[in-house]
Motif scaffolding. Structure first.
Motif, mmCIF file in Angstrom:
data_model
loop_
_atom_site.group_PDB
_atom_site.id
_atom_site.type_symbol
_atom_site.label_atom_id
_atom_site.label_comp_id
_atom_site.label_asym_id
_atom_site.label_seq_id
_atom_site.Cartn_x
_atom_site.Cartn_y
_atom_site.Cartn_z
ATOM 1 N N LYS A 1 3.192 -17.384 6.638
ATOM 2 C CA LYS A 1 4.061 -16.905 5.569
ATOM 3 C C LYS A 1 3.265 -16.298 4.420
ATOM 4 C CE LYS A 1 7.678 -20.255 6.503
ATOM 5 N NZ LYS A 1 8.310 -21.494 6.048
ATOM 6 N N ASN A 2 2.084 -16.839 4.140
ATOM 7 C CA ASN A 2 1.241 -16.393 3.027
ATOM 8 C C ASN A 2 -0.152 -16.048 3.537
ATOM 9 O OD1 ASN A 2 3.284 -17.132 1.099
ATOM 10 N ND2 ASN A 2 2.695 -19.239 1.463
ATOM 11 N N PRO A 3 -0.326 -14.863 4.097
ATOM 12 C CA PRO A 3 -1.646 -14.518 4.633
ATOM 13 C C PRO A 3 -2.691 -14.503 3.524
ATOM 14 C CG PRO A 3 -0.180 -12.623 4.688
ATOM 15 C CD PRO A 3 0.628 -13.783 4.246
ATOM 16 N N PRO A 4 -3.918 -14.899 3.842
ATOM 17 C CA PRO A 4 -4.944 -15.001 2.816
ATOM 18 C C PRO A 4 -5.384 -13.650 2.248
ATOM 19 C CG PRO A 4 -5.844 -15.545 4.963
ATOM 20 C CD PRO A 4 -4.374 -15.380 5.134
ATOM 21 N N ILE A 5 -5.205 -12.581 3.001
ATOM 22 C CA ILE A 5 -5.621 -11.256 2.523
ATOM 23 C C ILE A 5 -4.450 -10.294 2.695
ATOM 24 C CG2 ILE A 5 -7.146 -9.304 2.931
ATOM 25 C CD1 ILE A 5 -9.297 -11.226 3.738
ATOM 26 N N ASN A 6 -4.118 -9.577 1.633
ATOM 27 C CA ASN A 6 -3.071 -8.565 1.732
ATOM 28 C C ASN A 6 -3.695 -7.182 1.540
ATOM 29 O OD1 ASN A 6 -3.508 -8.354 -0.996
ATOM 30 N ND2 ASN A 6 -1.634 -9.427 -1.580
ATOM 31 N N GLU A 7 -2.874 -6.148 1.531
ATOM 32 C CA GLU A 7 -3.387 -4.771 1.462
ATOM 33 C C GLU A 7 -4.121 -4.495 0.157
ATOM 34 O OE1 GLU A 7 -0.530 -1.777 2.312
ATOM 35 O OE2 GLU A 7 0.027 -2.648 4.239
ATOM 36 N N ASP A 8 -3.603 -5.029 -0.948
ATOM 37 C CA ASP A 8 -4.269 -4.777 -2.231
ATOM 38 C C ASP A 8 -5.653 -5.410 -2.278
ATOM 39 O OD1 ASP A 8 -2.067 -3.376 -3.149
ATOM 40 O OD2 ASP A 8 -1.119 -5.181 -3.982
ATOM 41 N N LEU B 1 -7.553 -6.035 0.301
ATOM 42 C CA LEU B 1 -8.376 -5.275 1.228
ATOM 43 C C LEU B 1 -8.839 -3.964 0.585
ATOM 44 C CD1 LEU B 1 -9.413 -5.503 4.094
ATOM 45 C CD2 LEU B 1 -7.373 -4.338 4.858
ATOM 46 N N ARG B 2 -7.945 -3.303 -0.116
ATOM 47 C CA ARG B 2 -8.291 -2.057 -0.800
ATOM 48 C C ARG B 2 -9.370 -2.308 -1.855
ATOM 49 N NH1 ARG B 2 -3.419 -0.477 -1.779
ATOM 50 N NH2 ARG B 2 -3.346 1.037 -0.097
ATOM 51 N N MET B 3 -9.231 -3.394 -2.602
ATOM 52 C CA MET B 3 -10.201 -3.722 -3.638
ATOM 53 C C MET B 3 -11.566 -4.056 -3.033
ATOM 54 S SD MET B 3 -9.889 -6.565 -6.669
ATOM 55 C CE MET B 3 -8.184 -6.104 -6.902
ATOM 56 N N MET B 4 -11.573 -4.784 -1.913
ATOM 57 C CA MET B 4 -12.847 -5.123 -1.263
ATOM 58 C C MET B 4 -13.550 -3.870 -0.757
ATOM 59 S SD MET B 4 -12.395 -8.691 0.815
ATOM 60 C CE MET B 4 -11.163 -8.074 1.933
ATOM 61 N N MET B 5 -12.777 -2.951 -0.184
ATOM 62 C CA MET B 5 -13.384 -1.720 0.325
ATOM 63 C C MET B 5 -13.954 -0.880 -0.808
ATOM 64 S SD MET B 5 -10.734 -0.763 3.374
ATOM 65 C CE MET B 5 -11.637 0.650 3.962
ATOM 66 N N MET B 6 -13.260 -0.845 -1.936
ATOM 67 C CA MET B 6 -13.761 -0.088 -3.078
ATOM 68 C C MET B 6 -15.035 -0.723 -3.632
ATOM 69 S SD MET B 6 -10.155 0.993 -4.888
ATOM 70 C CE MET B 6 -10.900 1.274 -6.469
ATOM 71 N N GLN B 7 -15.118 -2.035 -3.619
ATOM 72 C CA GLN B 7 -16.327 -2.708 -4.091
ATOM 73 C C GLN B 7 -17.509 -2.459 -3.166
ATOM 74 O OE1 GLN B 7 -15.188 -6.812 -4.499
ATOM 75 N NE2 GLN B 7 -14.271 -6.488 -6.514
ATOM 76 N N GLY C 1 -18.041 0.310 -1.803
ATOM 77 C CA GLY C 1 -18.403 1.713 -1.937
ATOM 78 C C GLY C 1 -17.662 2.634 -0.992
ATOM 79 N N GLN C 2 -16.617 2.170 -0.345
ATOM 80 C CA GLN C 2 -15.835 3.012 0.553
ATOM 81 C C GLN C 2 -14.565 3.460 -0.158
ATOM 82 O OE1 GLN C 2 -14.957 0.912 4.141
ATOM 83 N NE2 GLN C 2 -17.077 0.398 4.557
ATOM 84 N N LYS C 3 -14.131 4.662 0.161
ATOM 85 C CA LYS C 3 -12.857 5.129 -0.372
ATOM 86 C C LYS C 3 -11.791 4.819 0.667
ATOM 87 C CE LYS C 3 -10.610 9.207 -2.322
ATOM 88 N NZ LYS C 3 -9.532 8.435 -2.763
ATOM 89 N N PRO C 4 -10.957 3.837 0.391
ATOM 90 C CA PRO C 4 -10.002 3.401 1.424
ATOM 91 C C PRO C 4 -8.808 4.350 1.545
ATOM 92 C CG PRO C 4 -9.719 2.096 -0.550
ATOM 93 C CD PRO C 4 -10.881 3.008 -0.797
ATOM 94 N N SER C 5 -8.584 4.829 2.757
ATOM 95 C CA SER C 5 -7.373 5.600 3.022
ATOM 96 C C SER C 5 -6.311 4.626 3.535
ATOM 97 C CB SER C 5 -7.643 6.682 4.071
ATOM 98 O OG SER C 5 -7.949 6.084 5.309
ATOM 99 N N GLN C 6 -5.081 5.024 3.444
ATOM 100 C CA GLN C 6 -3.989 4.151 3.897
ATOM 101 C C GLN C 6 -4.088 3.887 5.399
ATOM 102 O OE1 GLN C 6 -1.935 2.642 1.778
ATOM 103 N NE2 GLN C 6 -1.080 1.491 3.480
ATOM 104 N N LYS C 7 -4.539 4.894 6.149
ATOM 105 C CA LYS C 7 -4.688 4.735 7.589
ATOM 106 C C LYS C 7 -5.720 3.658 7.906
ATOM 107 C CE LYS C 7 -5.957 7.262 11.753
ATOM 108 N NZ LYS C 7 -6.474 8.519 12.295
ATOM 109 N N ILE D 1 -6.694 1.186 5.976
ATOM 110 C CA ILE D 1 -6.177 -0.114 5.553
ATOM 111 C C ILE D 1 -5.172 -0.642 6.569
ATOM 112 C CG2 ILE D 1 -4.754 -1.260 3.808
ATOM 113 C CD1 ILE D 1 -6.186 0.457 1.733
ATOM 114 N N ASN D 2 -4.295 0.230 7.070
ATOM 115 C CA ASN D 2 -3.329 -0.187 8.087
ATOM 116 C C ASN D 2 -4.026 -0.653 9.365
ATOM 117 O OD1 ASN D 2 -1.239 0.391 6.368
ATOM 118 N ND2 ASN D 2 -0.810 2.389 7.269
ATOM 119 N N GLN D 3 -5.105 0.055 9.755
ATOM 120 C CA GLN D 3 -5.845 -0.343 10.947
ATOM 121 C C GLN D 3 -6.474 -1.724 10.757
ATOM 122 O OE1 GLN D 3 -8.646 2.868 11.400
ATOM 123 N NE2 GLN D 3 -7.339 3.980 12.855
ATOM 124 N N MET D 4 -7.060 -1.957 9.606
ATOM 125 C CA MET D 4 -7.710 -3.245 9.358
ATOM 126 C C MET D 4 -6.686 -4.377 9.282
ATOM 127 S SD MET D 4 -10.833 -2.269 6.809
ATOM 128 C CE MET D 4 -11.617 -3.856 6.954
#
Length: 76
Positions: free
Chosen positions: A35-42, A44-50, A52-58, A60-63
């Motif tokens: 019900k409460n997954p430990p990682i959500n899209e936001d 994941l996006r923040m981790m990728m930006m940290q 040094g990757q520019k996260p695309s929606q595609k 993020i959806n794949q991950m």
């Protein structure tokens, strides 16, 4: 009743209680994590930006799909 019967009953009750407690705690945690997954899209996006990757929606959806698939395999 003899003393050894009481001791046997106490040991059996302790073992049964431990087994039942473990099963119920595991079931509760599995339901909670579903019900409460430990990682959500936001997150994941923040981790990728940290990293040094520019996260695309595609990407993020794949991950997220990969993480959900992995979680479903672990549950089975």
């Amino acid at each position: 009743m003899a003393t050894w019967i009481w001791i046997l009953l106490i040991i059996l009750a302790a073992v049964a209680g431990a087994a039942l407690g473990f099963y119920l705690a595991r079931k509760y945690m599995m339901d909670y994590l579903k019900k409460n997954p430990p990682i959500n899209e936001d997150m994941l996006r923040m981790m990728m930006m940290q990293m040094g990757q520019k996260p695309s929606q595609k990407k993020i959806n794949q991950m997220m799909a990969m993480m959900n698939k992995n979680m479903n395999q672990n549950v089975k």
